[in-house]
Design a protein around this motif. Structure first.
Motif, mmCIF file in Angstrom:
data_model
loop_
_atom_site.group_PDB
_atom_site.id
_atom_site.type_symbol
_atom_site.label_atom_id
_atom_site.label_comp_id
_atom_site.label_asym_id
_atom_site.label_seq_id
_atom_site.Cartn_x
_atom_site.Cartn_y
_atom_site.Cartn_z
ATOM 1 N N ASP A 21 0.812 -1.220 0.000
ATOM 2 C CA ASP A 21 0.000 0.000 0.000
ATOM 3 C C ASP A 21 0.846 1.272 0.000
ATOM 4 O O ASP A 21 0.718 2.108 -0.883
ATOM 5 C CB ASP A 21 -0.925 0.018 1.222
ATOM 6 N N GLU A 63 -8.846 8.061 1.577
ATOM 7 C CA GLU A 63 -7.744 7.110 1.483
ATOM 8 C C GLU A 63 -7.875 5.993 2.507
ATOM 9 O O GLU A 63 -8.580 6.133 3.515
ATOM 10 C CB GLU A 63 -6.417 7.845 1.690
ATOM 11 N N GLY A 64 -7.200 4.888 2.228
ATOM 12 C CA GLY A 64 -7.118 3.794 3.179
ATOM 13 C C GLY A 64 -5.764 3.835 3.865
ATOM 14 O O GLY A 64 -5.363 4.844 4.427
ATOM 15 N N SER A 91 -6.243 4.991 -2.510
ATOM 16 C CA SER A 91 -7.222 3.923 -2.709
ATOM 17 C C SER A 91 -7.542 3.794 -4.193
ATOM 18 O O SER A 91 -7.734 4.800 -4.887
ATOM 19 C CB SER A 91 -8.509 4.217 -1.936
#
Length: 447
Positions: free
Chosen positions: A130, A266-267, A271
């Motif tokens: 990520d 967002e993560g 994202s």
């Protein structure tokens, strides 16, 4: 040997051929032309976001990239990709989440099929997690004894990182969540937009996803409607394990274009949901991002989206929805602006062109001759797709496979010499617009 043939329009095609069991072990000797010259030699100008290629490669512009720099990237990478004479080879260093690496490599193989013989020889490192891998603080990029950072490709970047931004794996499908390859997914979203006029949509801000996937999303939970507050937001938590067991019936992206406003949050980092949200015709409320992908840096506030402060997100969401419901024509125009940006600038041809230009500019910086790693196996569409377990994985590969060489050249890149000034002016413009919105919010009025 896999024979080529021409379809009814006279275009060369090279379909996937899994009939020969040897294709699952080795690549056929000829599976697409070694070179190919398209009939149309008048390419389009690339979208504006292609200029960021120069910025992402700037750390190595003066020094070039040595083999020592590249090799240091192994500690930051999931796999190494080598392209020599139009053929691809991969060395994997570590596993990654789901099949990100598989579909990333698949996408690069499709680029080789789209532009046979035109992708230069190169070696690169790729990170599939990520967050960015290479942080600026770990390298002294300037001064009497600069320490060169290893060049590592990744799906996103930030102001604090040096990762070279590359299209993410979902452009060729996210099998684990049943999200189809981007070309087909975009067609579905466009058709979905036609089903409901913007003014007939629900007058709230919509978000659906995993609220528990990242600490960054904890503040967003507070913005949901409750018996105490109504922030004009409607948030729906989604658990992918449950969705998988239920056949993904509640997570179809084309069924989520029903609200006037959609929230992007967002993560753990950026994202992949951003492109799907923007394509919905809804006015996108983008909560102040820390990370960026390859295309989003050229989007303009109030033209393509409405900016939301991360420190006051609930009240900002409420203000944006109130503004939009009062200025419906303007809000609808912003929604259309974001959707048009995606539909016009993020066609798969441009995604491949971005990959092509990025890899071509990167290859120019290499100060060594790319070589095939000792003992490495060549990979191609047959060796990846034919033995693939699970019907949906293979289905997405077949669906996203390039069957013919491009009938046009890659788009024309903006010149690098005009980039620094254009970039600075653009960033200043964005700051002014965001400051204008913040002033409206502070006053509680848009007068």
């Amino acid at each position: 040997m896999l024979s080529l043939y021409k379809n009814h329009t006279g275009q060369i095609e090279f379909p996937l051929n899994c009939s020969n069991r040897h294709f699952t072990l080795t690549c056929p000797s000829t599976y697409y032309p070694a070179t190919y010259e398209p009939q149309d030699s008048s390419p389009k100008v690339c979208p504006e976001y292609f200029r960021w290629i120069h910025e992402d490669l700037r750390p190595w512009k003066s020094t070039g990239i040595t083999r020592e720099m590249l090799d240091r990237g192994k500690n930051y990478s999931t796999f190494k990709l080598v392209i020599v004479k139009g053929k691809a080879y991969v060395e994997k260093y570590r596993g990654t989440y789901q099949t990100r690496d598989v579909f990333t490599i698949w996408g690069i193989l499709q680029l080789l099929r789209l532009y046979p013989g035109k992708v230069p020889d190169l070696e690169l490192m790729f990170w599939c997690e990520d967050k960015p891998a290479v942080e600026k603080k770990d390298f002294e990029l300037e001064g009497p004894k600069p320490i060169s950072a290893p060049p590592v490709f990744h799906y996103c970047g930030s102001e604090d990182s040096l990762d070279i931004v590359f299209p993410d794996w979902t452009f060729w499908g996210w099998a684990e969540t049943n999200i189809r390859p981007w070309e087909k997914m975009l067609e579905s979203l466009i058709e979905s937009n036609k089903k409901m006029k913007w003014k007939d949509r629900l007058p709230y801000a919509y978000w659906k996803g995993n609220l528990w996937s990242s600490p960054n999303r904890i503040p967003l939970r507070k913005c949901n409607v409750s018996h105490k507050h109504d922030w004009n937001a409607r948030l729906y938590s989604l658990h992918w394990d449950d969705e998988s067991q239920q056949g993904f019936k509640n997570s179809k992206l084309e069924d989520q274009c029903t609200h006037r406003y959609k929230i992007y949050m967002e993560g753990n980092a950026w994202s992949v949901s951003e492109k799907y949200i923007l394509a919905c015709d809804s006015m996108s409320l983008i909560i102040e991002p820390e990370y960026y992908d390859f295309f989003s840096r050229s989007m303009v506030p109030l033209k393509h989206y409405w900016p939301i402060s991360i420190n006051n997100m609930c009240s900002d969401i409420k203000f944006a929805v109130n503004w939009g419901n009062t200025h419906t024509s303007k809000a609808e125009a912003i929604g259309k602006g974001g959707s048009n940006f995606i539909q016009e600038n993020l066609k798969m041809k441009f995604v491949y062109d971005y990959m092509f230009h990025l890899l071509s500019e990167y290859a120019k910086l290499l100060r060594f001759e790319p070589i095939v790693p000792k003992g490495a196996l060549e990979i191609c569409s047959e060796t990846m797709a034919c033995p693939m377990d699970g019907p949906i994985w293979k289905k997405f590969m077949v669906e996203s496979m390039v069957k013919s060489p491009s009938d046009t050249l890659p788009c024309t890149m903006p010149p690098p010499n005009s980039y620094p000034q254009v970039r600075q002016e653009f960033l200043q413009k964005k700051e002014i617009i965001i400051g204008k919105v913040e002033t409206w919010e502070d006053r509680g009025s848009w007068q």
